[in-house]
Write an enzyme that holds these catalytic residues in place. Sequence first.
Site: not given
Ligand code: DGY
Length: 319
Positions: A238, A267, A285
């Site tokens: 993240r 984002e 992402h």
């Molecule tokens: C998640 O599953 O948390 C991922 O970031 C989605 O792409």
Amino acid sequence: MKKRLLVTRRLPDEIHARAARDYDALLNPEDKLYSTEELVALSGEVDGFLVCLTDKLPRAAIDRFDPRLKVISTFSVGYEHVDAVAARERGIPVGNAPNGVTIATAEIAMLLMLGATRRAPEGERMISAKAWTGWTPMQLLGRRLDGKRLGIFGYGKIGQAVARRARAFDMEIHYHSRSRRPGSEEQGAIYHATLDALLAHSDVLSINAPSSPETKHIINARALALLPRGAIVINTARGDLVADEDLIAALKSRQVGYAGLDVFEGEPKHHPGYLDLDNVFLLPHMGTSAIEARIEMGNEALDNIDACFAGRKLPHAVN
Ligand code: DGY
């Protein structure tokens, strides 16, 4: 009577078909983004929410949910966009999709790692700009991965999947997580009791820890200064784990040699400073954007909904 289920974003056809078979499914083929206010209003029209990380459900929204809404399941492993504690207080179970993401995310970490160490984004940009004048012995020299120390911050399923792949590139694996993992999971990886100790042993740092108040901006100027000079920083977790200003300064001074980033704080916005740098590999992402992953994630999210309406505990409960 079938329960009514809101699926907030457009998902793979297989998942739409399963949702429509088992529920009175309110699908979103146009993939419009619902606002938090719209979701509060919809909580009175459906029995369950299948949400995504783009759907923000803070306490202020959950506290106003209609009692009709019985379950929230997110099509993601991360669930920081849903206040799971507030949901529990309202008696709403929350589940996530913890397994389908693993391999695809680890693959993107390897892509970023290879791209960063071998300077692939600069090569791609050179060709796109029609600026390549031919092979030269010293053009875009990078470094090999073999023998380098990979420091994995967060040694859950994804961190371990990154380790398995990196071993095939003959990297030496180090990790830090809240507790030491059993040998079957360590697979020879070297445990560091503190993040500081891990950083000092990371030629490449892979961030695989969840977002939480404790990890926010944990990769800041102080942390980056502990890395060996010229280290590579990879983030597929993240964006808010990284203090952007500090990473940009470290990339400018070459304390950090290259960054491979798939995630950004706030984002789709991202710090504009990254765009002025040549030593970055930036992706929008894409960690889980492989069809196999997205189908597995959808099935896991639906398994939670099914369990709730069958009166069972959610198989992937988070609250
Ligand atoms: C998640 O599953 O948390 C991922 O970031 C989605 O792409």
